[in-house]
Design an enzyme around this catalytic site. Structure first.
Site, PDB file in Angstrom:
ATOM      1  N   TRP A  63      -5.856  17.451   3.595  1.00  0.00           N
ATOM      2  CA  TRP A  63      -6.919  16.550   4.030  1.00  0.00           C
ATOM      3  C   TRP A  63      -8.282  17.251   3.940  1.00  0.00           C
ATOM      4  O   TRP A  63      -9.258  16.699   3.419  1.00  0.00           O
ATOM      5  CB  TRP A  63      -6.640  16.080   5.464  1.00  0.00           C
ATOM      6  CG  TRP A  63      -7.626  15.073   6.011  1.00  0.00           C
ATOM      7  CD1 TRP A  63      -8.571  14.364   5.334  1.00  0.00           C
ATOM      8  CD2 TRP A  63      -7.731  14.654   7.383  1.00  0.00           C
ATOM      9  NE1 TRP A  63      -9.263  13.533   6.189  1.00  0.00           N
ATOM     10  CE2 TRP A  63      -8.774  13.694   7.447  1.00  0.00           C
ATOM     11  CE3 TRP A  63      -7.056  15.001   8.555  1.00  0.00           C
ATOM     12  CZ2 TRP A  63      -9.148  13.088   8.653  1.00  0.00           C
ATOM     13  CZ3 TRP A  63      -7.425  14.381   9.743  1.00  0.00           C
ATOM     14  CH2 TRP A  63      -8.457  13.439   9.793  1.00  0.00           C
ATOM     15  N   ASP A 120       0.922  18.529   1.225  1.00  0.00           N
ATOM     16  CA  ASP A 120       0.799  17.164   1.728  1.00  0.00           C
ATOM     17  C   ASP A 120      -0.626  16.672   1.503  1.00  0.00           C
ATOM     18  O   ASP A 120      -1.597  17.336   1.888  1.00  0.00           O
ATOM     19  CB  ASP A 120       1.127  17.117   3.219  1.00  0.00           C
ATOM     20  CG  ASP A 120       0.939  15.717   3.796  1.00  0.00           C
ATOM     21  OD1 ASP A 120       1.868  14.901   3.665  1.00  0.00           O
ATOM     22  OD2 ASP A 120      -0.144  15.445   4.354  1.00  0.00           O
ATOM     23  N   TYR A 148      -7.780  10.799   0.907  1.00  0.00           N
ATOM     24  CA  TYR A 148      -8.478  12.055   1.188  1.00  0.00           C
ATOM     25  C   TYR A 148      -9.520  12.290   0.097  1.00  0.00           C
ATOM     26  O   TYR A 148      -9.193  12.707  -1.019  1.00  0.00           O
ATOM     27  CB  TYR A 148      -7.510  13.234   1.249  1.00  0.00           C
ATOM     28  CG  TYR A 148      -6.510  13.183   2.390  1.00  0.00           C
ATOM     29  CD1 TYR A 148      -6.660  12.304   3.462  1.00  0.00           C
ATOM     30  CD2 TYR A 148      -5.418  14.043   2.413  1.00  0.00           C
ATOM     31  CE1 TYR A 148      -5.758  12.277   4.511  1.00  0.00           C
ATOM     32  CE2 TYR A 148      -4.506  14.022   3.462  1.00  0.00           C
ATOM     33  CZ  TYR A 148      -4.679  13.135   4.497  1.00  0.00           C
ATOM     34  OH  TYR A 148      -3.767  13.115   5.530  1.00  0.00           O
ATOM     35  N   HIS A 181       1.119   5.361   5.321  1.00  0.00           N
ATOM     36  CA  HIS A 181       0.095   6.157   5.997  1.00  0.00           C
ATOM     37  C   HIS A 181      -0.359   5.485   7.295  1.00  0.00           C
ATOM     38  O   HIS A 181      -1.350   4.755   7.326  1.00  0.00           O
ATOM     39  CB  HIS A 181      -1.080   6.377   5.049  1.00  0.00           C
ATOM     40  CG  HIS A 181      -1.987   7.495   5.453  1.00  0.00           C
ATOM     41  ND1 HIS A 181      -3.020   7.946   4.647  1.00  0.00           N
ATOM     42  CD2 HIS A 181      -2.030   8.279   6.559  1.00  0.00           C
ATOM     43  CE1 HIS A 181      -3.647   8.937   5.244  1.00  0.00           C
ATOM     44  NE2 HIS A 181      -3.076   9.150   6.416  1.00  0.00           N
ATOM     45  N   SER A 205       4.191   8.256   7.944  1.00  0.00           N
ATOM     46  CA  SER A 205       3.340   9.068   8.800  1.00  0.00           C
ATOM     47  C   SER A 205       2.979   8.179   9.981  1.00  0.00           C
ATOM     48  O   SER A 205       2.494   7.062   9.788  1.00  0.00           O
ATOM     49  CB  SER A 205       2.075   9.509   8.049  1.00  0.00           C
ATOM     50  OG  SER A 205       1.266  10.338   8.854  1.00  0.00           O
TER      51      SER A 205
END
Length: 328
Positions: A21, A51, A56, A122, A153
């Site tokens: 991220w 990941d 992002y 997500h 997630s």
């Protein structure tokens, strides 16, 4: 520390991965050359799990990963990405077959892969976990060869518990750190029973558990630790794990004496997470090679004593629990 099986996938990974991220956006200014160096250093050191997510940096993180893997050649690490946060509003209807395929096709292009290793929904709305058709759509994409595995997630323990009822869910990514103990109470045991991989994210509580922040620390306007401190843009639990800043600072000072000689506060926090065998991999972020190597070194620390584990639990119960435990 030995590799850990990644659930039912047949793969195993080193216990420290790379959370990408911070090399995409929302953590202040990003230097791509440093990001690339951090990825190379981590992979040189044996890291084999990365990941990322399609949002992002609007795909920038995925593209940087593709660049590094192309430069290196050879066998690639296990790369997980995420899909769903491109929606302008989080609704179950937004997780349509058409949208899911479009997002996944975009990630395939960004990463320059023929097939994605793992795609995670997500942080979809809680109601999505009660709609089997969403997960059936992911199954169809596996059958069509767009991805090998899928997972989720989640923001809340409830969501993780519901997700693992679906037999195709290979992994659950959840916030777990010294300021977020609730996943270990029930969810971890259920994930182990069903052989579901657990990815521990936000392991340093947005850097709070690095022990480097103070009352006078200032964050850039483009850093979520500034613009999302009260949940203005996304779930406040993603920023400092939902712990009020001043409360977190005080708790860190109580934890600081627990740091083993020769280690850092961040390494203590990462090693603490790995004490639970239900955790498959923990994904701290790194924007420099030194940070990446420091994170990986946490796995070499000796097991923490029961006295240390008890002390962490006491700080949590006294200082942190009222702010987070029932909320997530």
């Amino acid at each position: 520390m030995r590799n850990r099986p990644f659930g039912r996938t047949g793969r195993s990974v080193a216990p420290i991965g790379f959370g990408a991220w911070a090399i995409g956006a929302a953590w202040g200014k990003v230097d791509d050359s440093e990001s690339v160096a951090a990825l190379h250093a981590a992979l040189d050191a044996g890291l084999d799990f990365i990941d990322t997510a399609d949002v992002y940096g609007d795909g920038h993180s995925e593209q940087l990963i593709a660049r590094v893997l192309k430069e290196r050649g050879g066998a690639r690490p296990f790369v997980a990405t995420k899909a769903g946060r491109r929606l302008p509003e989080q609704t179950v209807a937004g997780y349509s077959a058409q949208n899911l395929e479009a997002w996944i096709d975009r990630s395939l292009r960004n990463l320059d892969f023929d097939v994605l290793d793992l795609v995670q929904l997500h942080c979809p709305p809680t109601d999505a976990y009660y709609h089997p058709e969403v997960f059936e759509r992911m199954e169809r994409l596996v059958e069509r060869g767009k991805l090998r595995h899928y997972g989720v997630s989640v923001e809340r323990v409830e969501e993780g518990l519901k997700a693992i009822e679906y037999p195709g869910v290979a992994s659950v990514q959840i916030i777990y750190n010294m300021f977020r103990l609730r996943p270990a109470e029930l969810f971890f045991r259920q994930a182990q029973r069903r052989n579901v991989a657990v990815i521990a994210r936000v392991p340093l509580a947005s850097g709070m558990l690095s022990g480097k922040f103070g009352r006078d620390t200032r964050f850039e306007d483009s850093d979520h630790r500034q613009f999302n401190r009260h949940g203005e843009v996304f779930d406040v639990g993603e920023t400092f794990s939902g712990v009020p800043y001043e409360v977190g600072l005080a708790a860190v000072e109580k934890l600081r004496p627990l740091v083993p000689e020769g280690a850092t506060m961040a390494q203590l926090a990462l090693r603490w997470i790995l004490m639970d065998e239900a955790v498959t991999v923990v994904i701290p972020g790194a924007r420099t090679a030194a940070q990446a190597l420091g994170n990986i070194a946490a796995a070499t620390l000796p097991a923490l004593s029961q006295a240390t584990l008890d002390a962490v639990a006491q700080v949590y119960d006294q200082d942190i629990r009222p702010h987070v435990h029932q909320r997530w």
